[in-house]
Design a protein around this motif. Structure first.
Motif, PDB file in Angstrom:
ATOM      1  N   VAL A   6       0.853  -1.189   0.000  1.00  0.00           N
ATOM      2  CA  VAL A   6       0.000   0.000   0.000  1.00  0.00           C
ATOM      3  C   VAL A   6       0.889   1.239   0.000  1.00  0.00           C
ATOM      4  CG1 VAL A   6      -1.917   1.168   1.136  1.00  0.00           C
ATOM      5  CG2 VAL A   6      -1.694  -1.321   1.331  1.00  0.00           C
ATOM      6  N   PHE A   7       0.578   2.201  -0.868  1.00  0.00           N
ATOM      7  CA  PHE A   7       1.339   3.441  -0.909  1.00  0.00           C
ATOM      8  C   PHE A   7       0.441   4.591  -1.345  1.00  0.00           C
ATOM      9  CE2 PHE A   7       1.930   1.050  -4.809  1.00  0.00           C
ATOM     10  CZ  PHE A   7       1.761   1.962  -5.836  1.00  0.00           C
ATOM     11  N   MET A  63      -5.095  -4.877  -8.369  1.00  0.00           N
ATOM     12  CA  MET A  63      -4.855  -3.514  -7.899  1.00  0.00           C
ATOM     13  C   MET A  63      -6.143  -2.882  -7.406  1.00  0.00           C
ATOM     14  SD  MET A  63      -3.249  -0.444 -10.222  1.00  0.00           S
ATOM     15  CE  MET A  63      -1.886  -1.530 -10.619  1.00  0.00           C
ATOM     16  N   ALA A  64      -6.048  -2.050  -6.381  1.00  0.00           N
ATOM     17  CA  ALA A  64      -7.192  -1.295  -5.873  1.00  0.00           C
ATOM     18  C   ALA A  64      -6.752   0.136  -5.569  1.00  0.00           C
ATOM     19  CB  ALA A  64      -7.770  -1.947  -4.625  1.00  0.00           C
ATOM     20  N   GLU A  65      -7.713   1.065  -5.651  1.00  0.00           N
ATOM     21  CA  GLU A  65      -7.458   2.469  -5.376  1.00  0.00           C
ATOM     22  C   GLU A  65      -8.510   3.012  -4.426  1.00  0.00           C
ATOM     23  OE1 GLU A  65      -7.333   4.749  -8.973  1.00  0.00           O
ATOM     24  OE2 GLU A  65      -6.333   3.168 -10.100  1.00  0.00           O
ATOM     25  N   LYS A  66      -8.079   3.863  -3.539  1.00  0.00           N
ATOM     26  CA  LYS A  66      -8.980   4.606  -2.652  1.00  0.00           C
ATOM     27  C   LYS A  66      -8.770   6.083  -2.939  1.00  0.00           C
ATOM     28  CE  LYS A  66     -10.005   5.359   2.274  1.00  0.00           C
ATOM     29  NZ  LYS A  66      -9.621   4.970   3.671  1.00  0.00           N
ATOM     30  N   TYR A 114      -5.206  17.446 -12.709  1.00  0.00           N
ATOM     31  CA  TYR A 114      -5.931  17.597 -11.450  1.00  0.00           C
ATOM     32  C   TYR A 114      -4.971  18.140 -10.398  1.00  0.00           C
ATOM     33  CZ  TYR A 114     -10.247  15.438 -12.985  1.00  0.00           C
ATOM     34  OH  TYR A 114     -11.435  15.194 -13.631  1.00  0.00           O
ATOM     35  N   CYS A 115      -5.419  19.170  -9.676  1.00  0.00           N
ATOM     36  CA  CYS A 115      -4.619  19.775  -8.615  1.00  0.00           C
ATOM     37  C   CYS A 115      -5.003  19.163  -7.268  1.00  0.00           C
ATOM     38  CB  CYS A 115      -4.860  21.278  -8.556  1.00  0.00           C
ATOM     39  SG  CYS A 115      -4.565  22.139 -10.110  1.00  0.00           S
ATOM     40  N   ASP A 116      -4.015  18.860  -6.449  1.00  0.00           N
ATOM     41  CA  ASP A 116      -4.226  18.320  -5.098  1.00  0.00           C
ATOM     42  C   ASP A 116      -4.995  17.007  -5.107  1.00  0.00           C
ATOM     43  OD1 ASP A 116      -2.850  20.315  -3.682  1.00  0.00           O
ATOM     44  OD2 ASP A 116      -4.578  21.648  -3.748  1.00  0.00           O
ATOM     45  N   ALA A 117      -4.657  16.125  -6.037  1.00  0.00           N
ATOM     46  CA  ALA A 117      -5.271  14.791  -6.075  1.00  0.00           C
ATOM     47  C   ALA A 117      -4.511  13.860  -5.132  1.00  0.00           C
ATOM     48  CB  ALA A 117      -5.249  14.237  -7.495  1.00  0.00           C
ATOM     49  N   GLU A 118      -5.269  13.131  -4.307  1.00  0.00           N
ATOM     50  CA  GLU A 118      -4.649  12.182  -3.367  1.00  0.00           C
ATOM     51  C   GLU A 118      -5.337  10.828  -3.489  1.00  0.00           C
ATOM     52  OE1 GLU A 118      -3.549  11.558   1.355  1.00  0.00           O
ATOM     53  OE2 GLU A 118      -5.030  13.070   0.783  1.00  0.00           O
ATOM     54  N   THR A 119      -4.532   9.799  -3.731  1.00  0.00           N
ATOM     55  CA  THR A 119      -5.038   8.441  -3.926  1.00  0.00           C
ATOM     56  C   THR A 119      -4.154   7.467  -3.151  1.00  0.00           C
ATOM     57  OG1 THR A 119      -5.775   9.006  -6.162  1.00  0.00           O
ATOM     58  CG2 THR A 119      -5.591   6.666  -5.645  1.00  0.00           C
ATOM     59  N   VAL A 120      -4.771   6.443  -2.574  1.00  0.00           N
ATOM     60  CA  VAL A 120      -4.023   5.363  -1.932  1.00  0.00           C
ATOM     61  C   VAL A 120      -4.149   4.127  -2.810  1.00  0.00           C
ATOM     62  CG1 VAL A 120      -3.712   3.970   0.142  1.00  0.00           C
ATOM     63  CG2 VAL A 120      -4.524   6.331   0.334  1.00  0.00           C
ATOM     64  N   ILE A 165       0.943  -4.394   4.216  1.00  0.00           N
ATOM     65  CA  ILE A 165      -0.151  -4.518   5.176  1.00  0.00           C
ATOM     66  C   ILE A 165      -0.766  -5.908   5.050  1.00  0.00           C
ATOM     67  CG2 ILE A 165      -2.406  -3.609   5.879  1.00  0.00           C
ATOM     68  CD1 ILE A 165      -0.214  -1.589   6.331  1.00  0.00           C
ATOM     69  N   ASN A 166      -0.947  -6.576   6.173  1.00  0.00           N
ATOM     70  CA  ASN A 166      -1.630  -7.867   6.188  1.00  0.00           C
ATOM     71  C   ASN A 166      -3.112  -7.618   6.468  1.00  0.00           C
ATOM     72  OD1 ASN A 166      -2.326 -10.647   7.969  1.00  0.00           O
ATOM     73  ND2 ASN A 166      -1.097 -10.931   6.132  1.00  0.00           N
ATOM     74  N   ALA A 167      -3.964  -8.031   5.523  1.00  0.00           N
ATOM     75  CA  ALA A 167      -5.385  -7.699   5.648  1.00  0.00           C
ATOM     76  C   ALA A 167      -6.243  -8.779   5.009  1.00  0.00           C
ATOM     77  CB  ALA A 167      -5.664  -6.347   4.983  1.00  0.00           C
ATOM     78  N   GLY A 168      -7.553  -8.714   5.299  1.00  0.00           N
ATOM     79  CA  GLY A 168      -8.494  -9.692   4.779  1.00  0.00           C
ATOM     80  C   GLY A 168      -9.054  -9.340   3.418  1.00  0.00           C
ATOM     81  N   GLY A 169      -8.709  -8.177   2.889  1.00  0.00           N
ATOM     82  CA  GLY A 169      -9.196  -7.769   1.575  1.00  0.00           C
ATOM     83  C   GLY A 169      -8.655  -6.404   1.206  1.00  0.00           C
ATOM     84  N   PHE A 170      -8.979  -5.971  -0.011  1.00  0.00           N
ATOM     85  CA  PHE A 170      -8.473  -4.691  -0.492  1.00  0.00           C
ATOM     86  C   PHE A 170      -8.932  -3.528   0.390  1.00  0.00           C
ATOM     87  CE2 PHE A 170      -7.549  -6.149  -5.019  1.00  0.00           C
ATOM     88  CZ  PHE A 170      -6.197  -5.867  -4.918  1.00  0.00           C
ATOM     89  N   LYS A 171     -10.222  -3.508   0.754  1.00  0.00           N
ATOM     90  CA  LYS A 171     -10.730  -2.372   1.525  1.00  0.00           C
ATOM     91  C   LYS A 171     -10.021  -2.252   2.875  1.00  0.00           C
ATOM     92  CE  LYS A 171     -14.936   0.063   2.803  1.00  0.00           C
ATOM     93  NZ  LYS A 171     -14.457   0.534   4.106  1.00  0.00           N
ATOM     94  N   GLU A 172      -9.848  -3.377   3.538  1.00  0.00           N
ATOM     95  CA  GLU A 172      -9.160  -3.331   4.834  1.00  0.00           C
ATOM     96  C   GLU A 172      -7.730  -2.832   4.676  1.00  0.00           C
ATOM     97  OE1 GLU A 172      -7.835  -6.186   8.595  1.00  0.00           O
ATOM     98  OE2 GLU A 172      -9.015  -7.038   6.961  1.00  0.00           O
ATOM     99  N   SER A 173      -7.054  -3.272   3.631  1.00  0.00           N
ATOM    100  CA  SER A 173      -5.669  -2.822   3.424  1.00  0.00           C
ATOM    101  C   SER A 173      -5.606  -1.321   3.177  1.00  0.00           C
ATOM    102  CB  SER A 173      -5.031  -3.579   2.256  1.00  0.00           C
ATOM    103  OG  SER A 173      -5.559  -3.164   1.003  1.00  0.00           O
ATOM    104  N   LEU A 174      -6.589  -0.781   2.429  1.00  0.00           N
ATOM    105  CA  LEU A 174      -6.605   0.648   2.128  1.00  0.00           C
ATOM    106  C   LEU A 174      -7.013   1.484   3.330  1.00  0.00           C
ATOM    107  CD1 LEU A 174      -8.265   0.361  -1.390  1.00  0.00           C
ATOM    108  CD2 LEU A 174      -5.955   1.211  -0.957  1.00  0.00           C
ATOM    109  N   ASP A 175      -7.916   0.954   4.158  1.00  0.00           N
ATOM    110  CA  ASP A 175      -8.391   1.695   5.326  1.00  0.00           C
ATOM    111  C   ASP A 175      -7.447   1.574   6.520  1.00  0.00           C
ATOM    112  OD1 ASP A 175     -10.582   2.363   3.813  1.00  0.00           O
ATOM    113  OD2 ASP A 175     -11.934   0.911   4.755  1.00  0.00           O
ATOM    114  N   LYS A 176      -6.687   0.488   6.549  1.00  0.00           N
ATOM    115  CA  LYS A 176      -5.839   0.193   7.700  1.00  0.00           C
ATOM    116  C   LYS A 176      -4.520   0.971   7.686  1.00  0.00           C
ATOM    117  CE  LYS A 176      -4.069  -4.030   9.947  1.00  0.00           C
ATOM    118  NZ  LYS A 176      -3.953  -5.509   9.782  1.00  0.00           N
TER     119      LYS A 176
END
Length: 239
Positions: A6-7, A63-66, A114-120, A165-176
């Motif tokens: 995750v980055f 791959m996943a994006e938040k 895009y100005c000030d774009a932030e993605t995980v 990150i060790n997680a149970g899925g993409f969402k948990e990895s992005l939120d954790k």
């Protein structure tokens, strides 16, 4: 539980690319798969001509994006000098412009940013032949080539800070994941609705929409891409 790399991507200016015809060069609202893989290729020091290593990279990950902030759309209209298309290979932009002035054309171009774009971003290995997450993490910490967001005029504005990150899925990895705050930088803007995009099986969320996007790279030299299924969910919808 699975390991995810995750980055964070944050840029004062970013251009995520899209289907472009003629003078208009639009930007998608969030990073494409090809751009993230291209960023990893640059970090690893893989050249566009090294098709074997690129194929290993292109086929190796889900791959996943938040999207924390889509950013503010900016349009730029300017002139661009480009050489005539005669298959000459130039080592640098300086060589391209100075090799033969009679081969230089000037074209008009309208481009979006895009100005000030932030993605995980979160990556998960598909197979054992992929570059390991540790190899990618080290490459993002110490990249071989210069990293930028879509265009060379769009450098990284904050460190990527890659973490496994060790997680149970993409969402948990992005939120954790937690990124360090930089003193004196101020708080980054965050959208009221958080959006998730991913491919493959997320493991811990279901899509509200399934989209098609032409961003699976095939040949980086010819700029060829194939369609890919992209899944979407906005925070607050049923998981």
């Amino acid at each position: 539980m699975t390991d995810y790399l995750v980055f964070r991507l944050y840029g004062a200016l970013a251009s995520w690319g899209d289907i472009a015809v003629g003078e208009v060069r639009p930007s998608a609202s969030h990073p494409s798969r090809s751009q993230i893989l291209g960023l990893l290729a640059a970090a690893l020091g893989i050249k566009r001509t090294d098709t074997g290593k690129l194929e290993k990279l292109f086929s190796g990950y889900d791959m996943a994006e938040k999207i924390l902030s889509q950013g503010t759309l900016l349009r730029d209209y300017h002139t661009v000098q480009v050489p005539k298309s005669d298959k000459t290979v130039y080592s640098t932009r300086k060589d391209e412009l100075e090799f033969d002035v009679e081969k230089i054309n000037t074209i008009l171009s309208s481009r979006e940013y895009y100005c000030d774009a932030e993605t995980v971003i979160s990556l998960r290995c598909r197979n054992a032949s992929s570059y390991s997450l540790e190899e990618l993490q080290n490459a993002l910490r110490y990249p071989k080539f210069l990293l930028y967001f879509g265009r060379k005029s769009c450098p990284l504005s904050l460190p990527l800070y890659p973490q496994i990150i060790n997680a149970g899925g993409f969402k948990e990895s992005l939120d954790k994941v937690v990124f360090p705050e930089l003193s004196g930088f101020g708080k980054l803007p965050v959208a009221s609705v958080i959006r998730y995009y991913w491919d493959g099986d997320a493991g811990d969320m279901k899509p509200s929409q399934i989209l098609e996007r032409y961003d699976q790279p095939v040949d980086k030299i010819r700029w060829q891409f194939t369609p890919r299924t992209e899944k979407y969910l906005a925070e607050g919808e049923d998981l």
